[in-house]
Design a protein around this motif. Structure first.
Motif, PDB file in Angstrom:
ATOM      1  N   GLU A  34      26.780  23.177  38.337  1.00 17.85           N
ATOM      2  CA  GLU A  34      28.011  23.693  38.952  1.00 17.85           C
ATOM      3  C   GLU A  34      29.246  23.516  38.068  1.00 17.85           C
ATOM      4  N   GLY A  36      29.256  23.678  34.826  1.00 18.65           N
ATOM      5  CA  GLY A  36      29.116  24.410  33.588  1.00 18.65           C
ATOM      6  C   GLY A  36      28.410  23.634  32.491  1.00 18.65           C
ATOM      7  N   ARG A  60      34.579  27.212  32.458  1.00 11.53           N
ATOM      8  CA  ARG A  60      33.178  27.240  32.834  1.00 11.53           C
ATOM      9  C   ARG A  60      32.508  28.507  32.308  1.00 11.53           C
ATOM     10  N   PRO A  62      29.733  31.632  32.199  1.00 10.59           N
ATOM     11  CA  PRO A  62      29.245  32.469  33.289  1.00 10.59           C
ATOM     12  C   PRO A  62      27.906  31.963  33.841  1.00 10.59           C
ATOM     13  N   GLU A  63      27.611  32.365  35.059  1.00  7.06           N
ATOM     14  CA  GLU A  63      26.402  31.925  35.764  1.00  7.06           C
ATOM     15  C   GLU A  63      25.115  32.211  35.000  1.00  7.06           C
ATOM     16  N   ASP A  64      25.098  33.251  34.189  1.00  6.32           N
ATOM     17  CA  ASP A  64      23.873  33.624  33.473  1.00  6.32           C
ATOM     18  C   ASP A  64      23.876  33.169  32.015  1.00  6.32           C
TER      19      ASP A  64
END
Length: 101
Positions: A34, A36, A60, A62-64
């Motif tokens: 969460e 990063g 942070r 990106p999620e991917d």
């Protein structure tokens, strides 16, 4: 990320802000938390984990981002010569860059 065969022994990933490097084919799992922080579990009996990217609240990734690392390693597996892969954060954009070792 499971072990990748082929020439991945020539692909190295910067870890810990550039103080260490990890062979891409030694990684069996990537985890982006969460905050990063990106960690890699290495293929060994001790289940050693290495921090590839420190997390931060301000920048942070990106999620991917961990999936983008897998894509970068797969793309480089077809290239010749040893490569060093490292994360970059410039102008608010995260990316994985590579350069010959």
């Amino acid at each position: 990320m499971g072990p990748v065969s082929g020439t991945t022994h020539q692909i190295w990933i910067e870890a810990g802000g550039g103080h260490d490097v990890v062979r891409a084919d030694a990684i069996v799992m990537l985890r982006l938390d969460e905050a990063g922080r990106l960690t890699a579990q290495l293929r060994d009996d001790a289940k050693v984990s290495v921090t590839l990217l420190e997390g931060s609240s301000g920048a942070r990734p990106p999620e991917d981002f961990h999936r983008r690392l897998i894509q970068t390693v797969a793309r480089l597996a077809d290239s010749g010569g040893a490569q060093l892969v490292r994360p970059r954060h410039e102008g608010g954009v995260w990316s994985w860059t590579s350069e010959p070792v």
